[in-house]
Design a protein around this motif. Structure first.
Motif, PDB file in Angstrom:
ATOM      1  N   ALA A 175     -50.506 -19.309  13.880  1.00 41.40           N
ATOM      2  CA  ALA A 175     -49.542 -18.509  13.117  1.00 41.40           C
ATOM      3  C   ALA A 175     -48.115 -18.805  13.577  1.00 41.40           C
ATOM      4  O   ALA A 175     -47.191 -18.913  12.752  1.00 41.40           O
ATOM      5  N   LEU A 176     -47.932 -18.945  14.882  1.00 38.36           N
ATOM      6  CA  LEU A 176     -46.606 -19.289  15.414  1.00 38.36           C
ATOM      7  C   LEU A 176     -46.194 -20.698  14.989  1.00 38.36           C
ATOM      8  O   LEU A 176     -45.032 -20.935  14.657  1.00 38.36           O
ATOM      9  N   LEU A 177     -47.159 -21.627  14.985  1.00 38.60           N
ATOM     10  CA  LEU A 177     -46.864 -22.991  14.525  1.00 38.60           C
ATOM     11  C   LEU A 177     -46.458 -22.986  13.056  1.00 38.60           C
ATOM     12  O   LEU A 177     -45.609 -23.778  12.634  1.00 38.60           O
ATOM     13  N   PHE A 203     -48.261  -7.994   0.412  1.00 41.60           N
ATOM     14  CA  PHE A 203     -49.640  -8.264   0.825  1.00 41.60           C
ATOM     15  C   PHE A 203     -49.736  -9.573   1.613  1.00 41.60           C
ATOM     16  O   PHE A 203     -50.375  -9.622   2.674  1.00 41.60           O
ATOM     17  N   PHE A 204     -49.093 -10.644   1.119  1.00 40.19           N
ATOM     18  CA  PHE A 204     -49.125 -11.913   1.838  1.00 40.19           C
ATOM     19  C   PHE A 204     -48.485 -11.765   3.219  1.00 40.19           C
ATOM     20  O   PHE A 204     -48.953 -12.352   4.203  1.00 40.19           O
ATOM     21  N   GLY A 205     -47.415 -10.974   3.287  1.00 42.15           N
ATOM     22  CA  GLY A 205     -46.766 -10.732   4.575  1.00 42.15           C
ATOM     23  C   GLY A 205     -47.682  -9.981   5.537  1.00 42.15           C
ATOM     24  O   GLY A 205     -47.751 -10.307   6.731  1.00 42.15           O
ATOM     25  N   VAL A 206     -48.399  -8.992   5.031  1.00 42.86           N
ATOM     26  CA  VAL A 206     -49.320  -8.205   5.867  1.00 42.86           C
ATOM     27  C   VAL A 206     -50.453  -9.088   6.388  1.00 42.86           C
ATOM     28  O   VAL A 206     -50.827  -9.007   7.560  1.00 42.86           O
ATOM     29  N   VAL A 207     -50.991  -9.950   5.521  1.00 40.71           N
ATOM     30  CA  VAL A 207     -52.069 -10.846   5.954  1.00 40.71           C
ATOM     31  C   VAL A 207     -51.559 -11.794   7.038  1.00 40.71           C
ATOM     32  O   VAL A 207     -52.256 -12.051   8.032  1.00 40.71           O
ATOM     33  N   TYR A 208     -50.321 -12.284   6.882  1.00 33.91           N
ATOM     34  CA  TYR A 208     -49.774 -13.176   7.907  1.00 33.91           C
ATOM     35  C   TYR A 208     -49.632 -12.433   9.229  1.00 33.91           C
ATOM     36  O   TYR A 208     -49.981 -12.957  10.291  1.00 33.91           O
ATOM     37  N   ILE A 240     -47.356 -18.688   2.651  1.00 38.08           N
ATOM     38  CA  ILE A 240     -45.944 -18.882   2.300  1.00 38.08           C
ATOM     39  C   ILE A 240     -45.835 -19.470   0.892  1.00 38.08           C
ATOM     40  O   ILE A 240     -45.015 -19.027   0.080  1.00 38.08           O
ATOM     41  N   VAL A 241     -46.674 -20.454   0.597  1.00 44.13           N
ATOM     42  CA  VAL A 241     -46.640 -21.098  -0.723  1.00 44.13           C
ATOM     43  C   VAL A 241     -47.023 -20.092  -1.815  1.00 44.13           C
ATOM     44  O   VAL A 241     -46.401 -20.053  -2.877  1.00 44.13           O
ATOM     45  N   TYR A 242     -48.041 -19.282  -1.553  1.00 46.39           N
ATOM     46  CA  TYR A 242     -48.429 -18.257  -2.528  1.00 46.39           C
ATOM     47  C   TYR A 242     -47.283 -17.283  -2.790  1.00 46.39           C
ATOM     48  O   TYR A 242     -47.029 -16.894  -3.931  1.00 46.39           O
ATOM     49  N   ALA A 243     -46.606 -16.870  -1.717  1.00 44.51           N
ATOM     50  CA  ALA A 243     -45.486 -15.928  -1.871  1.00 44.51           C
ATOM     51  C   ALA A 243     -44.373 -16.551  -2.716  1.00 44.51           C
ATOM     52  O   ALA A 243     -43.806 -15.896  -3.604  1.00 44.51           O
ATOM     53  N   LEU A 244     -44.057 -17.824  -2.471  1.00 39.57           N
ATOM     54  CA  LEU A 244     -43.031 -18.511  -3.262  1.00 39.57           C
ATOM     55  C   LEU A 244     -43.455 -18.617  -4.732  1.00 39.57           C
ATOM     56  O   LEU A 244     -42.616 -18.509  -5.636  1.00 39.57           O
ATOM     57  N   ALA A 281     -60.218  -8.823  10.360  1.00 43.52           N
ATOM     58  CA  ALA A 281     -61.131  -9.414   9.371  1.00 43.52           C
ATOM     59  C   ALA A 281     -60.388  -9.893   8.135  1.00 43.52           C
ATOM     60  O   ALA A 281     -60.907 -10.730   7.385  1.00 43.52           O
ATOM     61  N   PHE A 282     -59.173  -9.381   7.902  1.00 50.71           N
ATOM     62  CA  PHE A 282     -58.427  -9.736   6.693  1.00 50.71           C
ATOM     63  C   PHE A 282     -58.140 -11.230   6.589  1.00 50.71           C
ATOM     64  O   PHE A 282     -58.369 -11.820   5.530  1.00 50.71           O
ATOM     65  N   PRO A 283     -57.631 -11.893   7.665  1.00 54.62           N
ATOM     66  CA  PRO A 283     -57.396 -13.338   7.528  1.00 54.62           C
ATOM     67  C   PRO A 283     -58.669 -14.122   7.252  1.00 54.62           C
ATOM     68  O   PRO A 283     -58.662 -15.074   6.470  1.00 54.62           O
ATOM     69  N   MET A 284     -59.776 -13.726   7.891  1.00 52.55           N
ATOM     70  CA  MET A 284     -61.040 -14.443   7.696  1.00 52.55           C
ATOM     71  C   MET A 284     -61.485 -14.363   6.244  1.00 52.55           C
ATOM     72  O   MET A 284     -61.915 -15.352   5.656  1.00 52.55           O
ATOM     73  N   VAL A 285     -61.373 -13.171   5.660  1.00 50.94           N
ATOM     74  CA  VAL A 285     -61.776 -12.993   4.265  1.00 50.94           C
ATOM     75  C   VAL A 285     -60.781 -13.688   3.342  1.00 50.94           C
ATOM     76  O   VAL A 285     -61.167 -14.316   2.353  1.00 50.94           O
ATOM     77  N   PHE A 286     -59.498 -13.583   3.657  1.00 47.82           N
ATOM     78  CA  PHE A 286     -58.465 -14.229   2.844  1.00 47.82           C
ATOM     79  C   PHE A 286     -58.726 -15.726   2.740  1.00 47.82           C
ATOM     80  O   PHE A 286     -58.697 -16.308   1.648  1.00 47.82           O
TER      81      PHE A 286
END
Length: 468
Positions: free
Chosen positions: A434-436, A416-421, A378-382, A209-214
């Motif tokens: 996700a692989l793409l 957190f961004f890594g966990v969501v990914y 990725i952009v958020y993490a950067l 559910a985390f990606p959907m909410v994110f």
């Protein structure tokens, strides 16, 4: 001084007010993820979905505090991507800028397609491609005329959505206190609390559910994109960021709570809007038409914000580029908007009507759109890494709008961004996108590390140079 100086050095105008900025942020975040997608999120994990919204909402708020701190120090920037270029290097900024812009265009294409589908609820025989072109032309004109007109349009689009949510919340509590009986039983707190467990459908569904909410929260960063065109940004920016998360959590959590209060969550259908299901259950026969109008407004609002945001991001890419091709996109129109940057962005979105008549291509596009959404992580993490660098740079403003405990919060956000990914891989439908996303990072990341358009020529002016 700031209150009276409403024209930036690049020719853009500061005409957005606090109410515009507040509604732009709300409008960019509260959308089809709530009005249409909430049923799927609720079915995955039941009442504990509220906890997922609180966790992700809190992290988004902290991210916005980091972005807000940098924009407070330099409110002339049209996009937070500029700080990635400044503190992580031009080529990293090139990668992040193009990645984010392509993501915005794909989102715009998806919203334009959705808009046509909602209109066809009333006009089933109208060609989808024609509806898409009409809406895109109208919203492009709104963005080209003046930034204030964009702000006004977004204000009213967002107001409609908020009224719909508040109406449902008020209805829910009225039914609760009046012990209203529906075909599924009495409206009661036990619909939410009975046999409560954190993982009613297993830990995998809770994590899934985390990606959907994110992705339901995507768009909150639009508040930062408006800074350069906002009156008195040093007053408006902190106020908007500090207040927006509370309002969003109230709207999201309030709506989710009332949905589960009225409608036993295990009985929700994932093929229909939860708003339609709830209003139909309490006897509103026109529920489907009313909610279709609201989600149409929501989709148009998201498209409007995308045109604004993608235009500013392409303008930023042009500013940071020394390519002759990009030079024309640095121009500001007499209306104070980056007209050419807006037009090239909307021109790319025009591919959507073509895709709508090619089913095979449309399916491929859906996959690409999902992958580009994943790249926002990725952009958020950067951006957060850039914030950490900012704190250690000569630019740091010690009496600015500071993120609390950045030494702890910045690493937590990146984790957190890594966990969501990683959580994307818990859902089979998200694994290929996700692989793409990883493939894009490797291939385009390599290309970005070699490109030369951001490297200033010997005769380039210092005004466009970014230093790390």
């Amino acid at each position: 001084m700031e209150k009276h100086n409403n024209i930036n050095a690049d020719g853009t105008k500061r005409t957005l007010s606090n109410r515009h900025v507040q509604m732009i942020a709300l409008g960019g975040t509260i959308g089809t993820g709530l009005f249409l997608g909430a049923s799927t999120s609720i079915k995955k994990t039941g009442p504990s979905i509220i906890l997922v919204y609180i966790i992700i909402g809190a992290f988004f708020f902290l991210m916005m505090r980091g972005i807000g701190e940098m924009l407070y120090q330099d409110p002339s920037q049209h996009t937070f991507i500029a700080f990635i270029s400044r503190y992580l290097g031009d080529r990293t900024g090139y990668f992040a800028g193009w990645t984010y812009w392509i993501g915005l265009v794909c989102v715009g294409m998806a919203e334009l397609t959705a808009t046509a589908n909602y209109v066809q609820f009333w006009l089933p025989h109208a060609p989808g491609w024609l509806i898409q072109i009409i809406f895109l032309v109208i919203l492009t004109a709104v963005n080209l005329i003046a930034v204030r007109l964009f702000g006004e349009a977004e204000f009213w689009f967002s107001t409609i959505k908020i009224i719909a949510i508040l109406a449902m919340i008020a209805t829910g509590f009225f039914l609760l206190f009046s012990h209203f009986k529906t075909p599924t039983g009495t409206v009661t707190m036990t619909n939410v609390t009975s046999n409560f467990t954190l993982f009613p459908n297993g830990a995998n569904n809770f994590i899934g559910a985390f990606p959907m909410v994110f992705f339901a929260f995507l768009g909150m960063e639009f508040i930062g994109i408006t800074t350069a065109e906002t009156k008195n940004p040093h007053h408006v920016l902190p106020k908007a960021i500090n207040e927006i998360i509370v309002r969003i959590l109230i709207f999201y959590i309030g709506a989710l709570f009332v949905i589960m209060l009225i409608y036993p969550w295990r009985s929700l259908s994932t093929t229909q809007s939860p708003f339609v299901q709830v209003f139909s259950l309490v006897g509103l026969r026109a529920a489907a038409a009313v909610i279709n109008f609201v989600v149409l407004t929501s989709s148009v609002s998201a498209l409007n914000s995308m045109i604004y945001s993608s235009g500013r991001h392409f303008f930023q890419l042009a500013i940071e580029s020394h390519s002759p091709f990009m030079r024309r996109f640095k121009k500001i129109s007499t209306h104070g908007v980056p007209a050419f940057a807006i037009l090239i962005s909307t021109g790319c979105v025009l591919l959507s009507p073509l895709l709508s008549v090619l089913p095979g291509v449309s399916n491929a596009f859906s996959l690409i759109a999902s992958a580009t959404s994943d790249l926002y992580l990725i952009v958020y993490a950067l951006t957060i890494i850039a914030h950490y660098r900012y704190r250690h740079s000569a630019d740091f403003l010690p009496n600015g709008f500071l993120m609390p405990m950045y030494k702890v919060v910045d690493p937590l956000l990146i984790i957190f961004f890594g966990v969501v990914y990683l959580s994307l891989f818990f859902d089979p439908s998200n694994r290929i996108p996700a692989l793409l996303g990883i493939v894009w990072c490797v291939v385009f990341g390599f290309f970005a590390s070699k490109e030369k358009s951001t490297v200033p020529h010997a005769n380039a002016t210092a005004v466009n140079q970014k230093t790390v």
